[in-house]
Design an enzyme around this catalytic site. Structure first.
Site, short mmCIF file in Angstrom:
data_model
loop_
_atom_site.label_atom_id
_atom_site.label_comp_id
_atom_site.label_asym_id
_atom_site.label_seq_id
_atom_site.Cartn_x
_atom_site.Cartn_y
_atom_site.Cartn_z
N VAL A 31 -28.50 -47.41 -62.83
CA VAL A 31 -28.46 -47.13 -61.38
C VAL A 31 -27.46 -48.08 -60.72
O VAL A 31 -27.76 -48.79 -59.77
CB VAL A 31 -29.87 -47.21 -60.73
CG1 VAL A 31 -30.68 -45.98 -61.09
CG2 VAL A 31 -30.61 -48.48 -61.14
N GLY A 32 -26.24 -48.07 -61.26
CA GLY A 32 -25.15 -48.85 -60.68
C GLY A 32 -24.46 -48.05 -59.59
O GLY A 32 -25.11 -47.33 -58.83
N HIS A 33 -23.14 -48.16 -59.53
CA HIS A 33 -22.38 -47.50 -58.45
C HIS A 33 -22.65 -46.00 -58.38
O HIS A 33 -22.97 -45.47 -57.33
CB HIS A 33 -20.88 -47.74 -58.65
CG HIS A 33 -20.49 -49.15 -58.36
ND1 HIS A 33 -20.39 -50.10 -59.35
CD2 HIS A 33 -20.18 -49.77 -57.20
CE1 HIS A 33 -20.03 -51.25 -58.80
NE2 HIS A 33 -19.90 -51.08 -57.50
N VAL A 34 -22.51 -45.31 -59.50
CA VAL A 34 -22.70 -43.86 -59.48
C VAL A 34 -24.19 -43.51 -59.49
O VAL A 34 -24.65 -42.68 -58.69
CB VAL A 34 -22.01 -43.19 -60.70
CG1 VAL A 34 -22.21 -41.68 -60.66
CG2 VAL A 34 -20.53 -43.53 -60.74
N LYS A 39 -3.08 -42.63 -69.84
CA LYS A 39 -3.95 -43.80 -69.73
C LYS A 39 -3.14 -45.01 -70.17
O LYS A 39 -2.14 -44.86 -70.91
CB LYS A 39 -5.15 -43.63 -70.68
CG LYS A 39 -6.36 -44.45 -70.32
CD LYS A 39 -7.30 -43.73 -69.37
CE LYS A 39 -8.49 -44.59 -68.99
NZ LYS A 39 -9.41 -43.91 -68.08
P1 NAD Z 1 -21.74 -49.54 -63.02
O1 NAD Z 1 -21.34 -50.64 -63.93
O2 NAD Z 1 -21.70 -49.73 -61.56
O3 NAD Z 1 -23.24 -49.08 -63.37
C1 NAD Z 1 -23.73 -48.97 -64.67
C2 NAD Z 1 -25.18 -49.42 -64.64
O4 NAD Z 1 -25.74 -49.19 -65.94
C3 NAD Z 1 -25.35 -50.91 -64.34
O5 NAD Z 1 -26.30 -51.08 -63.31
C4 NAD Z 1 -25.84 -51.50 -65.68
O6 NAD Z 1 -26.71 -52.60 -65.51
C5 NAD Z 1 -26.55 -50.30 -66.28
N1 NAD Z 1 -26.72 -50.37 -67.73
C6 NAD Z 1 -25.87 -50.88 -68.66
N2 NAD Z 1 -26.41 -50.75 -69.88
C7 NAD Z 1 -27.61 -50.12 -69.73
C8 NAD Z 1 -28.62 -49.68 -70.61
N3 NAD Z 1 -28.53 -49.87 -71.92
N4 NAD Z 1 -29.71 -49.07 -70.09
C9 NAD Z 1 -29.84 -48.87 -68.75
N5 NAD Z 1 -28.90 -49.28 -67.87
C10 NAD Z 1 -27.81 -49.89 -68.34
O7 NAD Z 1 -20.87 -48.28 -63.48
P2 NAD Z 1 -20.61 -46.94 -62.64
O8 NAD Z 1 -19.33 -47.07 -61.93
O9 NAD Z 1 -21.84 -46.56 -61.92
O10 NAD Z 1 -20.35 -45.92 -63.85
C11 NAD Z 1 -21.43 -45.44 -64.63
C12 NAD Z 1 -20.89 -44.59 -65.76
O11 NAD Z 1 -20.15 -43.48 -65.23
C13 NAD Z 1 -19.91 -45.32 -66.69
O12 NAD Z 1 -20.08 -44.83 -67.99
C14 NAD Z 1 -18.55 -44.90 -66.17
O13 NAD Z 1 -17.57 -44.93 -67.18
C15 NAD Z 1 -18.82 -43.46 -65.74
N6 NAD Z 1 -17.91 -42.99 -64.69
C16 NAD Z 1 -17.84 -43.65 -63.50
C17 NAD Z 1 -16.99 -43.18 -62.50
C18 NAD Z 1 -16.91 -43.87 -61.16
O14 NAD Z 1 -16.35 -43.27 -60.23
N7 NAD Z 1 -17.45 -45.05 -61.01
C19 NAD Z 1 -16.21 -42.03 -62.73
C20 NAD Z 1 -16.32 -41.36 -63.96
C21 NAD Z 1 -17.18 -41.86 -64.94
#
Ligand code: NAD
Length: 367
Positions: free
Chosen positions: A195-198, A94
């Site tokens: 409910v973001g990207h994942v 990392k």
């Molecule tokens: P993202 O930023 O697109 O989505 C996160 C969502 O969580 C956002 O909509 C945000 O508004 C919401 N959020 C933040 N704080 C909150 C709270 N207290 N209560 C409710 N909602 C809240 O991120 P992502 O890419 O969807 O990733 C989500 C998680 O998965 C992160 O922890 C990330 O590290 C992990 N992750 C993501 C990936 C990937 O491929 N994107 C891979 C491995 C792990």
């Protein structure tokens, strides 16, 4: 070779420059300093027994350099376990860049950083992380080939989130199979926090399967959009004591702590967020004692890593999804091992990862 030992978060670290590195068994740590561009970065290579150390570059305004060092050491070690448990021929690494991702970025800074990565001759391969984007990876790629997560237009894999969500879905179904004897999520009540990207992609999968989906997010517009698109129910306030079958943390880490675990009414926790257990040892054990099945986050969110790994071997999106299907079997194996040995699931996963590293290390050395 990695020593087979459990790493305790509560263990006090040795002092000195080599102290934390020795405690966490890192191979190499590289400090990168370039006054001309303002670059201050640390690359941590934890373990390369299985292959080159792959892990993203995080750009963060750390309070001090020690905090940055601790973060990169902890995150790189986590990557070793994630790659090992997922059956990938990758080690753990990392990088962190100390700075404000909104104001301190420049082409020169990232290209200079790319040169530092290149000097490691492939021992470390970078990707996106918090605070960095595909645009930054494009700049790095101008100076080194040892970068993934570049846009699809440049032959990369693009956004890994749909693949990550697919893996979380597989892990959730395996957990259902372990808990109820059937992997079907039809009719199950599932809470998705974030409910973001994942999270949105996950809601898509589970609502198609007939689950009753509850969602929470601090982003009102996104919450409304997802609720309308998938017919999900919005929940507010304290969500942890909701009567649901499955809780899927897909927002931030450390949501599993003393208070939330005491309140939980679900049977399964399976979500995408990294580092869900506020304290691995304490809260892993608390969940086990309460009878809650916890699908280890670093196992079921490994789809993103599988996606960037497939860039290294010639990107094929369909193949990346197929590889991610295997998270179902990995999860089931871990949950069964944990049950058989009466140990927390995160520990079962750690031990399986350590065993693979030890076994393959011997193969490589010809023992
Ligand atoms: P993202 O930023 O697109 O989505 C996160 C969502 O969580 C956002 O909509 C945000 O508004 C919401 N959020 C933040 N704080 C909150 C709270 N207290 N209560 C409710 N909602 C809240 O991120 P992502 O890419 O969807 O990733 C989500 C998680 O998965 C992160 O922890 C990330 O590290 C992990 N992750 C993501 C990936 C990937 O491929 N994107 C891979 C491995 C792990």
């Amino acid at each position: 070779m990695i020593e087979t030992k459990e790493i305790s978060h509560t263990k006090s670290m040795q002092a000195g420059v080599f102290g934390p590195m020795t405690d966490m068994q890192h191979e190499q740590v590289v400090f990168c300093n370039d006054p001309a561009t303002g670059l201050k970065a640390i690359i941590a290579i934890h373990n390369t027994v299985l292959g080159p150390a792959l892990g993203g570059t995080r750009m963060w305004k750390y309070d001090n350099e020690t905090q940055a060092l601790n973060d990169v050491l902890r995150l790189s070690r986590g990557m070793t376990y994630k790659a090992a448990i997922t059956g990938l021929n990758l080690g753990g690494g990392k990088a962190v860049i100390i700075g404000d991702s909104r104001t301190d970025k420049s082409e020169a800074l990232f290209r200079r950083f790319g040169k530092f990565i290149d000097s490691l001759a492939g021992k470390y391969i970078t990707a996106e992380d918090v605070g960095t984007s595909t645009k930054d990876m494009e700049w790095i790629a101008m100076e080194t080939n040892h970068v993934t997560g570049i846009p699809q237009s440049m032959g990369g894999g693009g956004d890994p989130s749909p693949v990550t969500a697919h893996g979380v879905y597989m892990g959730m179904k395996a957990s259902a199979k372990h808990a109820w004897g059937s992997e079907s999520l039809n009719g199950r009540k599932i809470l998705v926090q974030g409910v973001g990207h994942v999270g949105e992609n996950l809601v898509n999968y589970i609502s198609k399967e007939g689950a009753k989906v509850y969602i929470s997010d601090i982003n009102e517009a996104q919450l409304k959009k997802v609720a309308e698109t998938y017919g999900a129910t919005v929940v507010n306030g304290n969500i942890f004591d909701l009567e649901v079958d499955i809780y899927a943390p897909c927002a931030l880490g450390a949501t599993l702590n003393d208070e939330s675990i005491a309140a939980l009414k679900c049977v399964i926790v399976a979500g995408a967020a990294n580092n869900q257990l506020a304290n691995e040892t304490t809260h892993g054990a608390m969940l086990m004692e309460k009878g809650v099945i916890y699908a280890p986050d670093f196992v079921i969110n490994a789809g993103g890593l599988i996606n960037v790994y497939s860039e290294l071997i010639g990107y094929n999106r369909e193949l990346a999804f197929q590889q991610t299907d295997k998270i179902y079997d990995f999860t089931l194996d871990i949950l069964r091992k944990a049950s058989d040995e009466s140990i927390p699931t995160y520990l079962a996963a750690n031990r399986m990862a350590e065993k693979r590293i030890t076994d393959i290390g011997k193969v490589k050395l010809g023992f």
